[in-house]
Design an enzyme around this catalytic site. Structure first.
Site, PDB file in Angstrom:
ATOM      1  N   LYS A   1       6.585   0.498   5.045  1.00 42.07           N
ATOM      2  CA  LYS A   1       7.928   0.815   4.544  1.00 42.07           C
ATOM      3  C   LYS A   1       8.791  -0.436   4.499  1.00 42.07           C
ATOM      4  O   LYS A   1       9.570  -0.634   3.553  1.00 42.07           O
ATOM      5  CB  LYS A   1       8.608   1.866   5.436  1.00 42.07           C
ATOM      6  CG  LYS A   1       8.055   3.255   5.236  1.00 42.07           C
ATOM      7  CD  LYS A   1       8.660   3.916   4.020  1.00 42.07           C
ATOM      8  CE  LYS A   1       7.971   5.238   3.781  1.00 42.07           C
ATOM      9  NZ  LYS A   1       8.280   5.818   2.490  1.00 42.07           N
TER      10      LYS A   1
ATOM     11  N   LYS B   1      -7.937  12.271  -5.022  1.00 42.14           N
ATOM     12  CA  LYS B   1      -7.193  13.469  -4.622  1.00 42.14           C
ATOM     13  C   LYS B   1      -6.022  13.804  -5.527  1.00 42.14           C
ATOM     14  O   LYS B   1      -5.406  12.921  -6.103  1.00 42.14           O
ATOM     15  CB  LYS B   1      -6.608  13.194  -3.221  1.00 42.14           C
ATOM     16  CG  LYS B   1      -7.225  14.010  -2.110  1.00 42.14           C
ATOM     17  CD  LYS B   1      -6.731  13.538  -0.754  1.00 42.14           C
ATOM     18  CE  LYS B   1      -5.276  13.891  -0.473  1.00 42.14           C
ATOM     19  NZ  LYS B   1      -4.941  13.722   0.963  1.00 42.14           N
TER      20      LYS B   1
ATOM     21  N   LYS C   1       1.194  13.961  -5.734  1.00 40.31           N
ATOM     22  CA  LYS C   1       2.280  13.806  -6.703  1.00 40.31           C
ATOM     23  C   LYS C   1       2.524  12.342  -7.061  1.00 40.31           C
ATOM     24  O   LYS C   1       2.930  12.031  -8.164  1.00 40.31           O
ATOM     25  CB  LYS C   1       3.558  14.490  -6.231  1.00 40.31           C
ATOM     26  CG  LYS C   1       4.148  13.900  -4.991  1.00 40.31           C
ATOM     27  CD  LYS C   1       5.420  14.625  -4.617  1.00 40.31           C
ATOM     28  CE  LYS C   1       5.818  14.319  -3.209  1.00 40.31           C
ATOM     29  NZ  LYS C   1       4.752  14.456  -2.223  1.00 40.31           N
TER      30      LYS C   1
END
Ligand code: TRP
Length: 329
Positions: free
Chosen positions: A111, A194, A197
């Site tokens: 992050k 996979k 989104k």
């Protein structure tokens, strides 16, 4: 009955991958465990979402989990920010967590790289807040993916450290829980791995029929089978895996034999696959629409969940305050 807790960040709508990968398992677990499912809206603040989006995104995901079959009478489903008790425990736990170990958490480092202008303290203490979420209910088991293992290690460390510092056996160490058989990995529509989104390859639970059909018809394929009984390349295998998940066995077997004798037409297979996805999702979509159209009902469910969660957190917090040496109200 053992306590299980799971947290979901309110980042958009649920898709087929979430449904087969987690939501269906939650629905099963609510009969076997004392379940807490909550929406981690405080955790989402690390990226400073717009105030007007906060309530809506929590409501959206709440409605969708309910539509999947989470029953507010069986499980405690709540929104994190409705339980202020969590913050007090977060503060206590922060006193026992060290800068060095928090800085070493991979998700923090990632992050910090992604948002170099916003490396805030909330980001650093994300694992402590998560530990407070878990320990406030003294949960024994937490269903998590691979990406959360380090955070879980921190939660166990928080529990152990608190117990050691005060010489008590108060917090159990929460264990990672793996769904096993009930969870199914759903592949994406773009032929690579996979459904997710962030990959833009997914079908949402609320998606309408037309849009589902369009997405499936556009799914990546190749030039078709080249030799009898040849192994399937990943892009094709993914379509078959999806079919295995949503279609009847006969349907799957039919297209599988078509592949094997080189007569498969992807257009036909996709048409069938789209139809079966539409059929699978229709009742869930209907429930999402029904539940979301009753905002008062949703309010009531959120309030009930918050009451149950606060009661459980309050009990823990009273003990914690007593152990630390504070007054208990
Ligand atoms: N960190 C989790 C995620 O990104 C969400 C979460 C917050 C959570 N608090 C939790 C998960 C407590 C399990 C338990 O998915």
């Amino acid at each position: 009955m053992e306590t299980v807790l799971s947290g979901m960040r309110p980042t958009g709508n649920l898709h087929l991958g979430n449904y087969y990968g987690a939501a269906r398992s939650f629905v099963k677990m609510q009969d076997e465990y004392n379940c807490y499912f909550f929406i981690a809206d405080w955790h989402s603040l690390t990226t400073h979402p717009k105030p007007e989006d906060i309530q809506r995104s929590a409501r959206t995901i709440l409605a969708e989990y309910l539509a999947c079959g989470i029953d507010p009478e069986k499980a405690t489903i709540y929104i994190q920010s409705d339980v202020p008790e969590t913050i007090e425990l977060y503060l206590y736990l922060n006193m026992n967590c060290y800068l060095g170990e928090l800085e070493r958490v991979t998700t923090f480092k990632e992050k910090a790289r992604q948002q170099p202008d916003n490396v805030n303290a909330g980001l650093l203490t994300y694992p402590t807040l998560m530990a407070a979420d878990i320990l406030q209910h003294r949960a024994a088991k937490v269903p998590v993916g691979k990406d959360q293992e380090q955070n879980m290690e921190m939660a166990r460390r928080c529990a152990r450290r608190f117990n050691n510092i005060y010489g008590v056996e108060f917090f159990p160490e929460p264990q990672n829980y793996y769904f096993g058989e009930t969870a199914i990995k759903v592949p994406g529509l773009d032929g690579t791995g996979k459904m997710g989104k962030s990959n833009g390859n997914c079908i949402y639970l609320f998606e309408d029929e037309k849009s589902i059909r369009k997405k499936v018809m556009r799914a990546v394929t190749d030039n078709g089978p080249q030799a009898m009984n040849s192994p399937k390349p990943e892009v094709i295998q993914n379509l078959f895996t999806l079919m295995q998940i949503v279609s009847a066995k006969d349907t799957y077997d039919y297209f599988d034999s078509k592949w094997n004798d080189c007569t498969l037409r992807y257009g036909d297979m996709k048409k069938q696959l789209a139809e079966d996805i539409v059929q699978t999702l229709a009742p869930i979509r209907e429930r999402i629409i029904e539940i979301s159209s009753d905002q008062e009902g949703l309010d009531r469910i959120a309030r009930l969940g918050a009451e149950k969660a606060r009661e459980s957190a309050r009990k823990t917090l009273n003990e914690v305050r007593r152990i630390i040496g504070f007054k208990v109200y």
